[in-house]
Design an enzyme around this catalytic site. Sequence first.
Site, PDB file in Angstrom:
ATOM      1  N   GLU A  22       0.816  -1.210   0.000  1.00 57.62           N
ATOM      2  CA  GLU A  22       0.000   0.000   0.000  1.00 57.62           C
ATOM      3  C   GLU A  22       0.856   1.268   0.000  1.00 57.62           C
ATOM      4  OE1 GLU A  22      -3.198   0.379  -0.466  1.00 57.62           O
ATOM      5  OE2 GLU A  22      -3.298  -1.787  -0.792  1.00 57.62           O
ATOM      6  N   ASP A 248      18.797  47.218   9.524  1.00 60.98           N
ATOM      7  CA  ASP A 248      19.843  47.561  10.479  1.00 60.98           C
ATOM      8  C   ASP A 248      20.011  46.463  11.516  1.00 60.98           C
ATOM      9  OD1 ASP A 248      17.845  48.060  12.522  1.00 60.98           O
ATOM     10  OD2 ASP A 248      17.458  49.966  11.515  1.00 60.98           O
ATOM     11  N   LYS A 270      23.402  51.102  12.202  1.00 60.93           N
ATOM     12  CA  LYS A 270      22.615  51.718  13.266  1.00 60.93           C
ATOM     13  C   LYS A 270      22.932  51.169  14.640  1.00 60.93           C
ATOM     14  CE  LYS A 270      19.806  54.422  12.537  1.00 60.93           C
ATOM     15  NZ  LYS A 270      19.955  55.887  12.485  1.00 60.93           N
ATOM     16  N   MET A 383      17.675  51.916  24.102  1.00 61.45           N
ATOM     17  CA  MET A 383      19.064  52.246  23.779  1.00 61.45           C
ATOM     18  C   MET A 383      19.823  52.731  25.007  1.00 61.45           C
ATOM     19  SD  MET A 383      18.283  54.117  20.125  1.00 61.45           S
ATOM     20  CE  MET A 383      16.808  54.930  20.763  1.00 61.45           C
TER      21      MET A 383
END
Length: 464
Positions: A22, A248, A270, A383
């Site tokens: 099968e 960036d 960046k 940041m």
Amino acid sequence: MDYFPIFMKLQGEACLLVGGGEVAVRKARLLREAGARLTVIAPELAPELAAWVKAGEVEHIAAPFHPDMLGCPRLVIAATQLREVNRQVADCAKAAGIPVNVVDDPELSGFITPAIIDRSPMVIAVSTGGKVPVLARLMRARLESLIPAGYGALARFAGDWRDRVKARFTQVDERRAFWEAVLQGPLAEAVMAGSDARVASDMDALLASDARWHEGCVYLVGAGPGNPDLLTFRALRLMQQADVVLYDKLVAPELLELVRRDAERIYVGKARADHALPQDDINSLMVRLAKEGRRVLRLKGGDPFTFGRGGEEIDSLAEEGIPFEVVPGITSASGAAAYAGIPLTHRDYAQSVVFVTGHMKDGSFNLDWPALTREQQTVVVYMGLSSIAGLCEGFILHGKAATTPAAIVEWATTARQRTLTGTLADLPALAQEHGIQSPALIIVGEVVQLADRLAWYRRKPVGG
């Protein structure tokens, strides 16, 4: 990528299938649908295979496999229940340089057969590298429900018009833009619905139109905090349409994999104090590329208008008359807080939240401390990693208790996320001890104490 995806043309090609059960029947169906000339080697055959042999549609060698039977087929599939036989077939095929697949045995296979969504001539293949076939089938079932059967008709329609469109639009970018407009517009809907009485005349009218199908523009797209699942549908669509992408350091590598593969990629840096391109040069580059007629994707981490300098960038575009579109993204503060289990506001701890950048445009460090040290308030510092010691000292000097809870979240929402929780007094030392790097956000406020209880995503808790 463990396997290179490829579609092989088998129309009229000889293919060999070893096995008659099968499992072999399922593989034989696929080979026959692809137009292969199929030979099956097996002492006995399942009824469906036997019927094909009787009808003269499949050749049968009624014997166990022997290397002399291999011949020179285009490809070989081994589908017996005996691994030693499958291994012998695989070894013989590999020695002859013939692609071979052993069903459910990636170790012996030179190629694998994926789960297939058939909207011929459009065919979609889904694979897990042979590791979890059930997962591939589940994904196939999901895609089957999402992709209308009419896409087959749409693919045939586009194929029929391909040469005429190519002759009308000699530039690749313009031709691509034309097809994008057609395949996402009302004409495509009519084709898929089978309402094609006016399709030919409508297509003729589009080809004769003087419309500019490809015009330079800029897409300013918020990529979110990092996890690709947090992209908006609009962002993903534009990422697939752009001719060139400017990205960036804050854009997670996984997100770049979703950009159109043939789009030009330009890294603009960046990183703090280490810009591959100064901001003014980035602005000028976007303007120049758009004026060249290119669709520019400016991909920005988080949201373009939340410390993303998006306002500066679109100001330069507006001055030059460049068409642009801004697509908001989940800002990094929301993503970091949610994945760290830190609610930015909470009835018992904080009734307001303030977002602030850790360094100013001229590189100075001058914050509105009275506003930042109010009670019942959460402060998120973008940041601020490079000045974390000065930040925490500033909070304390201006009235915040040294024991005020504080956290830092690195690579928020991604598999690399790390969350450090501590206080204003010890957070700088924790960040240094664990080597935290950008991108990272600092969160200050009583809500941080909920992180250990509410965090659901933290895989590698560190600090404390």
